[in-house]
Design a protein around this motif. Structure first.
Motif, mmCIF file in Angstrom:
data_model
loop_
_atom_site.group_PDB
_atom_site.id
_atom_site.type_symbol
_atom_site.label_atom_id
_atom_site.label_comp_id
_atom_site.label_asym_id
_atom_site.label_seq_id
_atom_site.Cartn_x
_atom_site.Cartn_y
_atom_site.Cartn_z
ATOM 1 N N ILE A 70 56.050 68.900 64.379
ATOM 2 C CA ILE A 70 55.263 69.131 65.365
ATOM 3 C C ILE A 70 54.797 71.261 65.604
ATOM 4 C CG2 ILE A 70 55.249 69.746 67.702
ATOM 5 C CD1 ILE A 70 56.091 66.852 68.692
ATOM 6 N N ASP A 71 53.998 71.757 65.482
ATOM 7 C CA ASP A 71 53.588 72.544 65.219
ATOM 8 C C ASP A 71 54.149 73.738 66.038
ATOM 9 O OD1 ASP A 71 52.806 75.591 65.204
ATOM 10 O OD2 ASP A 71 50.365 74.788 64.267
ATOM 11 N N ALA A 72 55.335 74.871 65.896
ATOM 12 C CA ALA A 72 56.279 75.643 66.582
ATOM 13 C C ALA A 72 55.067 76.338 67.887
ATOM 14 C CB ALA A 72 56.770 76.503 65.736
ATOM 15 N N ARG A 73 54.146 76.471 67.576
ATOM 16 C CA ARG A 73 53.248 76.625 68.487
ATOM 17 C C ARG A 73 52.441 75.480 69.783
ATOM 18 N NH1 ARG A 73 48.986 80.385 64.889
ATOM 19 N NH2 ARG A 73 50.258 77.644 64.063
ATOM 20 N N GLY A 74 52.769 74.992 69.210
ATOM 21 C CA GLY A 74 52.926 73.064 70.194
ATOM 22 C C GLY A 74 51.072 73.742 70.571
ATOM 23 N N GLY A 75 50.987 71.836 70.793
ATOM 24 C CA GLY A 75 49.465 71.536 71.088
ATOM 25 C C GLY A 75 48.597 71.305 69.970
ATOM 26 N N LYS A 76 49.683 70.475 68.781
ATOM 27 C CA LYS A 76 48.493 70.756 68.038
ATOM 28 C C LYS A 76 50.279 69.974 66.060
ATOM 29 C CE LYS A 76 46.285 72.479 64.138
ATOM 30 N NZ LYS A 76 45.688 73.712 62.992
ATOM 31 N N LEU A 77 49.401 69.020 65.753
ATOM 32 C CA LEU A 77 50.609 67.915 64.412
ATOM 33 C C LEU A 77 49.930 68.677 63.006
ATOM 34 C CD1 LEU A 77 49.930 64.646 65.245
ATOM 35 C CD2 LEU A 77 52.144 65.460 66.190
ATOM 36 N N VAL A 78 51.291 68.732 62.388
ATOM 37 C CA VAL A 78 51.204 69.774 60.665
ATOM 38 C C VAL A 78 52.239 68.168 59.734
ATOM 39 C CG1 VAL A 78 51.800 71.346 59.625
ATOM 40 C CG2 VAL A 78 51.470 72.076 61.789
ATOM 41 N N VAL A 79 50.626 68.203 59.152
ATOM 42 C CA VAL A 79 51.277 67.032 58.077
ATOM 43 C C VAL A 79 52.174 67.385 57.733
ATOM 44 C CG1 VAL A 79 50.610 65.710 55.975
ATOM 45 C CG2 VAL A 79 49.314 66.096 57.500
ATOM 46 N N ASN A 80 52.948 66.306 56.999
ATOM 47 C CA ASN A 80 54.613 66.677 56.053
ATOM 48 C C ASN A 80 54.404 65.719 55.551
ATOM 49 O OD1 ASN A 80 57.361 66.030 55.301
ATOM 50 N ND2 ASN A 80 58.147 66.323 57.476
ATOM 51 N N PRO A 81 54.498 66.201 53.991
ATOM 52 C CA PRO A 81 53.898 66.202 52.993
ATOM 53 C C PRO A 81 54.714 64.784 52.266
ATOM 54 C CG PRO A 81 53.543 68.542 52.419
ATOM 55 C CD PRO A 81 54.482 68.198 54.023
ATOM 56 N N GLU A 82 56.333 65.121 52.894
ATOM 57 C CA GLU A 82 56.820 63.674 52.226
ATOM 58 C C GLU A 82 56.890 62.668 52.752
ATOM 59 O OE1 GLU A 82 61.625 63.067 51.463
ATOM 60 O OE2 GLU A 82 60.519 65.356 51.989
ATOM 61 N N GLU A 83 57.121 62.731 53.918
ATOM 62 C CA GLU A 83 56.777 61.565 54.792
ATOM 63 C C GLU A 83 54.742 61.085 55.144
ATOM 64 O OE1 GLU A 83 59.548 63.197 58.651
ATOM 65 O OE2 GLU A 83 57.685 62.843 59.164
ATOM 66 N N ALA A 84 54.076 61.819 54.466
ATOM 67 C CA ALA A 84 52.872 61.240 54.577
ATOM 68 C C ALA A 84 52.343 60.168 53.683
ATOM 69 C CB ALA A 84 52.214 62.072 54.995
ATOM 70 N N THR A 85 53.914 60.444 52.304
ATOM 71 C CA THR A 85 53.989 60.241 51.249
ATOM 72 C C THR A 85 54.035 58.293 51.452
ATOM 73 O OG1 THR A 85 53.987 62.148 49.844
ATOM 74 C CG2 THR A 85 54.206 59.041 48.853
ATOM 75 N N ARG A 86 55.107 58.813 52.166
ATOM 76 C CA ARG A 86 55.277 57.935 52.698
ATOM 77 C C ARG A 86 55.278 56.575 53.897
ATOM 78 N NH1 ARG A 86 62.585 57.298 54.260
ATOM 79 N NH2 ARG A 86 61.767 58.339 52.113
ATOM 80 N N VAL A 87 54.465 57.142 54.688
ATOM 81 C CA VAL A 87 52.998 56.532 55.391
ATOM 82 C C VAL A 87 52.292 55.338 54.159
ATOM 83 C CG1 VAL A 87 51.751 57.036 57.244
ATOM 84 C CG2 VAL A 87 53.393 57.971 57.474
ATOM 85 N N ARG A 88 51.725 56.183 53.423
ATOM 86 C CA ARG A 88 50.653 55.777 53.110
ATOM 87 C C ARG A 88 51.496 54.361 52.668
ATOM 88 N NH1 ARG A 88 49.851 60.897 51.507
ATOM 89 N NH2 ARG A 88 48.506 62.195 52.524
ATOM 90 N N ALA A 89 52.443 54.900 51.728
ATOM 91 C CA ALA A 89 53.532 53.717 50.751
ATOM 92 C C ALA A 89 53.895 52.080 51.544
ATOM 93 C CB ALA A 89 54.549 54.047 50.272
ATOM 94 N N ILE A 90 54.280 52.307 52.971
ATOM 95 C CA ILE A 90 54.709 51.288 54.032
ATOM 96 C C ILE A 90 52.946 50.607 54.396
ATOM 97 C CG2 ILE A 90 54.865 51.018 56.619
ATOM 98 C CD1 ILE A 90 56.284 53.660 56.363
#
Length: 256
Positions: A125-145
């Motif tokens: 979650i963006d520190a300024r709120g109201g927006k999601l920011v991609v976490n590259p390491e976790e995004a790779t894991r999501v694709r693998a799942i």
């Protein structure tokens, strides 16, 4: 005055299912209290129905009620009328705030904004709120799942493989510094991950789906194929089979 205080900081006044209020009622029933003092009426309850029940309890145990900043006497009919008017406005205010909050969430979702809640695997979650920011390491894991499920075509088999890899749900820290998440996958939370439209760069509000302001992790075609595969698997797991039976109470009567 008693040394004990009955403060419920952080709990909503919309109901009386609060620790301090329940402790107050227990002490009233035990005969330990003869007067309840509050700063404002709506500090005790903002529900007209709950407050009426509380006043019945007070009357039953001969407990008087005092609001420091609002002068009225509940032993007279005019005082009770004044109290009910104040409570009606307090409940009205609570309902209006709830409606505004729901409208604000709906408007944010229709604009594609993240409207709060715990973060999901693949995003921070963006520190300024109201927006999601991609976490590259976790995004790779999501694709693998998603690839794992496409290969196994079974929630249970995928859960077992994720356990073997020691992959867990999103781990995050609250503003208060408490660790959350990081739990083993189950069929339930895996299903929610595989059907979450957020991964395609969109957001959902009830039955509506809108373009999001965050970047997509998955191609929409991959997400849709997995969703359809989940639907076919669900239909296979729960076949619609009618079983004839002469037992007239079958499905109605259950043994203890």
């Amino acid at each position: 005055c008693l040394s004990d205080r009955y403060d419920d900081g952080g709990f909503t006044g919309g109901n009386i299912d609060r620790p301090a209020v329940q402790r107050l009622l227990a002490d009233i029933n035990a005969g330990k209290i003869d007067c309840v003092v509050v700063y404002k009426v709506d500090r005790l309850s903002r529900s007209l129905l709950d407050f009426s029940r509380l006043m019945e309890t007070f009357d039953k145990h001969h407990v008087s009620f005092v609001s420091v900043t609002q002068q009225f006497n509940t032993t007279h009919s005019m005082g009770r009328l004044t109290l009910n008017i104040l409570l009606s406005f307090a409940q009205f205010e609570r309902e209006i705030i709830g409606e505004r909050t729901r409208d604000k969430i709906a408007a944010a979702r229709r604009k594609g904004r993240w409207s709060g809640g715990p973060p999901i695997l693949g995003y921070d979650i963006d520190a300024r709120g109201g927006k999601l920011v991609v976490n590259p390491e976790e995004a790779t894991r999501v694709r693998a799942i998603f690839d794992l499920y496409n290969a196994r075509q079974s929630l249970l088999a995928t859960v077992r493989e994720l356990a073997r890899k020691s992959w867990t749900t999103k781990r995050w820290t609250t503003r208060e510094g408490h660790d959350r998440g990081g739990k083993a996958f189950t069929k339930g939370n895996l299903y929610r991950l595989l059907t979450n439209v957020v991964y395609t760069g969109r957001v959902r509000y009830k039955t509506e789906v809108h373009p999001g302001q965050h970047a997509a992790i998955l191609d929409e075609g991959i997400w849709e194929s997995v969703r359809q595969l989940l639907g076919r698997q669900k239909n296979r797991d729960t076949p619609n089979v009618r079983i004839s039976s002469r037992s007239i109470l079958k499905g109605i009567d259950f043994g203890a």
